[in-house]
Each structure stands twice: as C-alpha cells, then as structure tokens.
Design an enzyme around this catalytic site. Structure first.
Site, PDB file in Angstrom:
ATOM      1  CD  GLN A 197      -2.704  -9.359 -55.570  1.00  0.00           C
ATOM      2  OE1 GLN A 197      -1.802  -8.686 -56.067  1.00  0.00           O
ATOM      3  NE2 GLN A 197      -2.479 -10.399 -54.779  1.00  0.00           N
TER       4      GLN A 197
ATOM      5  NE  ARG B 179       3.933 -18.460 -53.289  1.00  0.00           N
ATOM      6  CZ  ARG B 179       4.234 -17.957 -52.104  1.00  0.00           C
ATOM      7  NH1 ARG B 179       4.465 -18.764 -51.081  1.00  0.00           N
ATOM      8  NH2 ARG B 179       4.297 -16.660 -51.932  1.00  0.00           N
TER       9      ARG B 179
ATOM     10  CD  GLU C 273      -5.152 -13.300 -54.875  1.00  0.00           C
ATOM     11  OE1 GLU C 273      -6.120 -13.203 -55.631  1.00  0.00           O
ATOM     12  OE2 GLU C 273      -4.949 -12.533 -53.925  1.00  0.00           O
TER      13      GLU C 273
END
Length: 277
Positions: A38, A81, A79
């Site tokens: 991420q 959500r 991510e």
C-alpha cells in the site's frame, strides 16, 4: 473504481482488468489483511468516517479485490472500503479474488491510489519511483502509460531528493509541493532543513520563499534592497521550468544573457537533451 481504473491497469499489464464477469465472493473480515505494498501511509479519518456512514446505509457497492496468500487474503484494491467496513463492524465484505504476483499486486495498489488523486505529493512520488523500478520504465514511458505529463512525473520524483524531515513537512501539509520544488533550488543543500523550518515558522508563501532562496544563493545581505524584477524574464523562466520539469534561470545583463537548466542525474540530463532536440 473498476471503470476508472481499468484503462490504467490494462496499460501496465493487459488481461488484469477488473470487470463485471469477475465472481464476487463474500469473505469474512477476519480472513482479510492489509496490502503490504500500500503506497498510502495516511488515511484521512474524517473521510473514512463518512465512507463508513455510507456503507452502513447502503452497504459496499463496489467489491474489494484480494489475492489468496496462505490461509488469508491480502487486499489488492479497496483498503479504504475495508477499513470503513470494519468501523461499522461488518462481518463479511464482497470481494473479487485475483491470482497476482507480488509485482502486479504492488502495481494495482499504486494505480488505484494514483487515480484517486488523494496521495500526498511524497506518496505520489514514491509510487512513481516504485512503478519505474518494477517495470523498468523511464520517466517518459511512465508518463505516457499513466496519461501524465513528463514534467509532472519529474517534478514529483525530484521531491524524493529532499531531506527526510523536509519530506515529512510536505506529507504533513505544512509545506506545499511548490515549497519543496523551490527549496531544491538552494545551491547549498545543507541549509535546506533550516530554510524549510523558517518557511513553516514564518508562514512564507512560495513567492516569498523564491525571493529568500535567491538571496541565499547570491549571498546577498538581508537588508539589501531587491532589484526590480523583469516580469518578461520571470514569465519565460516559468514557461521553461514547466517544459523541462526542473529549475531554469535566465540571467540577463545589458546586451547579453544566459540560460541555466538544472539537472540531477545522467538520465535527467538525457531527458532534457531530448526535449531540446
């Protein structure tokens, strides 16, 4: 997300678009873990709370994308959500399971965030750098694939050469990207941190910082009255900076002058020479 992201994903590796034919699974929240690739370091809590309220009322309208890893599933896309779903204590979330390599997983996560356009300038710069390294792309090739301009990519990546504490000020929104670019114009790189601290303390805007950087570079005493600036030259400098994606100075005397174009590596020089030709 699928609609906006599909073109970007396909541009990087065809065949991995997310479409309506993908099977949607209901996965337990406890089975899912965060994406280790991420690019976003900070999630706006207020925005997450708003999304959580929407999910509470309407549910998750767009499935997240995951990949199987051992007994768990890692989030590839979605991510925010997922985090919002946890806030409203959902037990299960809709998910599409994809078979992806580590490299593809990283690329999808970066693309989602880039196309959402809510990364900080530093996170965006790091994302561009990772994509260039993962796919062995030049700045120009990456710009073409993402539909960005070459100066846009170059200006972001240049920020990564700032000291870590200054990059943090930009990430924390105490300094803007414009401040960061201007600080890179300091000839003495050692004074970048203290100059950045001065900007924050005195709440200097970018134009004020440009004036400060010019004085520091010329080693002119603070009390010296600044010469009247040539508006035409300033406009041309700005045009050239945008074109070349780096600092450009036009220095003019009575009947002659010179143009200085700054570069930071052999690749950067090659890029500028290509533009000149």
């Amino acid at each position: 997300m699928a609609k906006g992201l599909g073109k970007g994903i396909n541009a990087l590796f065809p065949g991995e678009t997310i479409n309506d034919t993908d099977k949607v699974n209901q996965l337990s929240v406890s089975e899912i873990k965060a994406n280790p690739y991420q690019p976003r370091k900070k999630f706006d809590q207020e925005a997450l709370d708003e999304l959580a309220e929407s999910i509470k009322e309407h549910g998750i309208l767009q499935p997240i994308v995951v990949r199987k890893t051992g007994e768990k599933y890692e989030i590839v896309v979605g991510e925010r959500r997922f985090r919002a779903a946890k806030l409203v204590k959902l037990k299960k979330v809709p998910a599409i399971i994809k078979e992806l390599t580590d490299q593809q997983m990283m690329e999808l996560a970066i693309l989602e965030n880039l196309q959402r356009e809510d990364l900080t300038p530093i996170e965006e710069a790091e994302a561009y750098q990772k994509l260039m390294e993962a796919l062995n792309l030049t700045q120009e090739q990456l710009a073409f694939r993402l539909g960005k301009s070459r100066p846009h990519i170059a200006n972001h990546i240049r920020l990564l050469s700032l000291p870590e504490d200054v990059r943090k000020l930009i990430s924390d929104k105490e300094l803007s990207m414009g401040h960061g670019r201007t600080l890179l114009g300091l000839r003495s790189k050692k004074i970048i941190p203290e100059t950045a601290a001065k900007v924050v303390k005195e709440n200097l805007n970018v134009r004020q910082l440009e004036n400060l950087v010019q004085r520091l570079n010329e080693d002119v005493p603070r009390e010296t009255i600044e010469k009247k600036r040539d508006i035409f030259i300033e406009e041309k400098q700005s045009e050239l900076r945008d074109r070349f994606g780096t600092k450009v100075q036009i220095k003019k005397n009575k009947n002659k002058g010179k143009i200085e174009i700054e570069f930071f590596s052999e690749d950067d020089l090659e890029r500028i020479l290509e533009l000149l030709s």
